[in-house]
Write a protein that holds these residues in place. Structure first.
Motif, short mmCIF file in Angstrom:
data_model
loop_
_atom_site.label_atom_id
_atom_site.label_comp_id
_atom_site.label_asym_id
_atom_site.label_seq_id
_atom_site.Cartn_x
_atom_site.Cartn_y
_atom_site.Cartn_z
N CYS A 11 75.06 51.01 104.25
CA CYS A 11 76.11 50.73 103.29
C CYS A 11 77.15 51.83 103.40
O CYS A 11 76.91 52.87 104.03
N ASP A 15 78.58 53.67 98.23
CA ASP A 15 77.65 52.75 97.59
C ASP A 15 76.20 53.23 97.68
O ASP A 15 75.29 52.57 97.18
N VAL A 19 72.69 51.61 95.95
CA VAL A 19 71.68 51.00 96.83
C VAL A 19 70.36 51.74 96.69
O VAL A 19 69.31 51.12 96.56
N LEU A 83 76.18 44.98 98.98
CA LEU A 83 76.77 46.29 99.26
C LEU A 83 76.57 46.74 100.71
O LEU A 83 77.11 47.77 101.11
N LEU A 84 75.82 45.99 101.49
CA LEU A 84 75.51 46.42 102.85
C LEU A 84 76.63 46.10 103.82
O LEU A 84 77.30 45.07 103.72
N THR A 85 76.79 46.99 104.79
CA THR A 85 77.72 46.76 105.90
C THR A 85 76.95 46.29 107.13
O THR A 85 77.53 45.71 108.04
#
Length: 95
Positions: A11, A15, A19, A83-85
């Motif tokens: 993330c 964030d 997380v 929220l993850l990339t």
């Protein structure tokens, strides 16, 4: 035959606190599941916003039950995943 799940989540560093908190809540609830043998959340040392999860269940059905649990939906699907990339997951069975 035990069933293992290894997930690598990334993330944005901004964030990371949210997380981390959600993953720790999920860890506590998952450890109480009847088929869970182990659930560990790790912060990746050289990667801000990186997390590694190691999960172990009695079998694949135990993992499916985990995914159906309300805490999985609330903490992982609704809180962490948005929220993850990046997210990668590996599934394995013990030999």
């Amino acid at each position: 035959m035990a069933y293992a799940v290894v997930a690598h989540y990334r993330c944005a560093p901004a964030d990371g606190t949210a997380v981390r908190a959600a993953l720790l809540r999920a860890q506590e609830a998952t450890r109480a599941e009847p088929s869970n043998q182990q659930y560990e959340v790790h912060a990746v040392a050289d990667e801000p916003g990186g997390f590694l999860l190691y999960e172990r269940y009695d079998d694949a059905a135990g993992f499916e039950a985990h995914k159906a649990a309300p805490h999985f939906r609330e903490q992982i699907v609704e809180t962490v995943w948005p929220l993850l990339t990046e997210r990668s997951v590996t599934f394995a069975e013990s030999l």
